[in-house]
Write a protein that holds these residues in place. Sequence first.
Motif, PDB file in Angstrom:
ATOM      1  N   VAL A  13      37.892  28.656 -13.921  1.00 16.46           N
ATOM      2  CA  VAL A  13      36.875  28.210 -14.870  1.00 16.46           C
ATOM      3  C   VAL A  13      37.290  26.846 -15.400  1.00 16.46           C
ATOM      4  CG1 VAL A  13      35.723  28.777 -17.042  1.00 16.46           C
ATOM      5  CG2 VAL A  13      36.388  30.596 -15.491  1.00 16.46           C
ATOM      6  N   THR A  14      36.345  25.926 -15.445  1.00 23.36           N
ATOM      7  CA  THR A  14      36.646  24.543 -15.842  1.00 23.36           C
ATOM      8  C   THR A  14      36.318  24.242 -17.288  1.00 23.36           C
ATOM      9  OG1 THR A  14      34.461  23.802 -15.172  1.00 23.36           O
ATOM     10  CG2 THR A  14      36.215  23.739 -13.490  1.00 23.36           C
ATOM     11  N   GLY A  15      35.862  25.194 -18.040  1.00 24.86           N
ATOM     12  CA  GLY A  15      35.494  24.947 -19.430  1.00 24.86           C
ATOM     13  C   GLY A  15      34.030  24.594 -19.581  1.00 24.86           C
ATOM     14  N   ALA A  16      33.309  24.552 -18.469  1.00 27.28           N
ATOM     15  CA  ALA A  16      31.885  24.230 -18.532  1.00 27.28           C
ATOM     16  C   ALA A  16      31.139  25.303 -19.322  1.00 27.28           C
ATOM     17  CB  ALA A  16      31.311  24.131 -17.118  1.00 27.28           C
ATOM     18  N   GLU A  17      30.093  24.895 -19.956  1.00 28.44           N
ATOM     19  CA  GLU A  17      29.272  25.801 -20.755  1.00 28.44           C
ATOM     20  C   GLU A  17      28.619  26.846 -19.853  1.00 28.44           C
ATOM     21  OE1 GLU A  17      28.149  26.992 -24.462  1.00 28.44           O
ATOM     22  OE2 GLU A  17      29.373  25.244 -24.005  1.00 28.44           O
ATOM     23  N   VAL A  34      39.407  27.469 -19.922  1.00 28.53           N
ATOM     24  CA  VAL A  34      39.870  26.668 -18.791  1.00 28.53           C
ATOM     25  C   VAL A  34      41.002  27.423 -18.121  1.00 28.53           C
ATOM     26  CG1 VAL A  34      40.919  24.492 -18.083  1.00 28.53           C
ATOM     27  CG2 VAL A  34      39.259  24.514 -19.950  1.00 28.53           C
ATOM     28  N   GLY A  35      40.996  27.467 -16.808  1.00 29.08           N
ATOM     29  CA  GLY A  35      42.065  28.115 -16.056  1.00 29.08           C
ATOM     30  C   GLY A  35      41.529  29.220 -15.176  1.00 29.08           C
TER      31      GLY A  35
END
Length: 154
Positions: free
Chosen positions: A22-26, A100-101
């Motif tokens: 997961v990249t932190g995107a909404e 993130v991660g």
Amino acid sequence: MSSWFDSRRRWVLDEVAEPRHVTGAEGAEFTEPMRRLRTDMASVRTEGTGGTSQDYDAVLLALGIHVGLAEKGDDTSFPAEPGKYAPAENAGGGRISGAVGHLVELGSVQLIETDLRHSCGHGKRREQTVGHVVSRTTAGGGHIRCETPLTKHA
């Protein structure tokens, strides 16, 4: 009438999905199927009745009252019908925002296992039996970051 002993109520991990980056995107979604880790079938087993109780609804209602999930006079027994497994998730669920991660989606269920002494029947046909009940209350789920170190108490 039932009496309970050696009762255990605990959460167990029963499903897990493959890790997802997961990249932190909404609104990142988990859609991977969950893999079953264990299958705890609900059951009522009693001695002297061929291994199963003909009065299992009464036993499960009594257990529900004992653990605070039912009241006298309820016409339902208990969430876990004997012979049934906890429902499996077909796909992951939910959205993650800001993480993130690598994340892993988890599913869990709260198991109740207990031994019992139960009176079956009425009048002269009343019999005492002993047995064991496995049931569950609710299911839960969540996510954990793969990078999160586990402690001795986790």
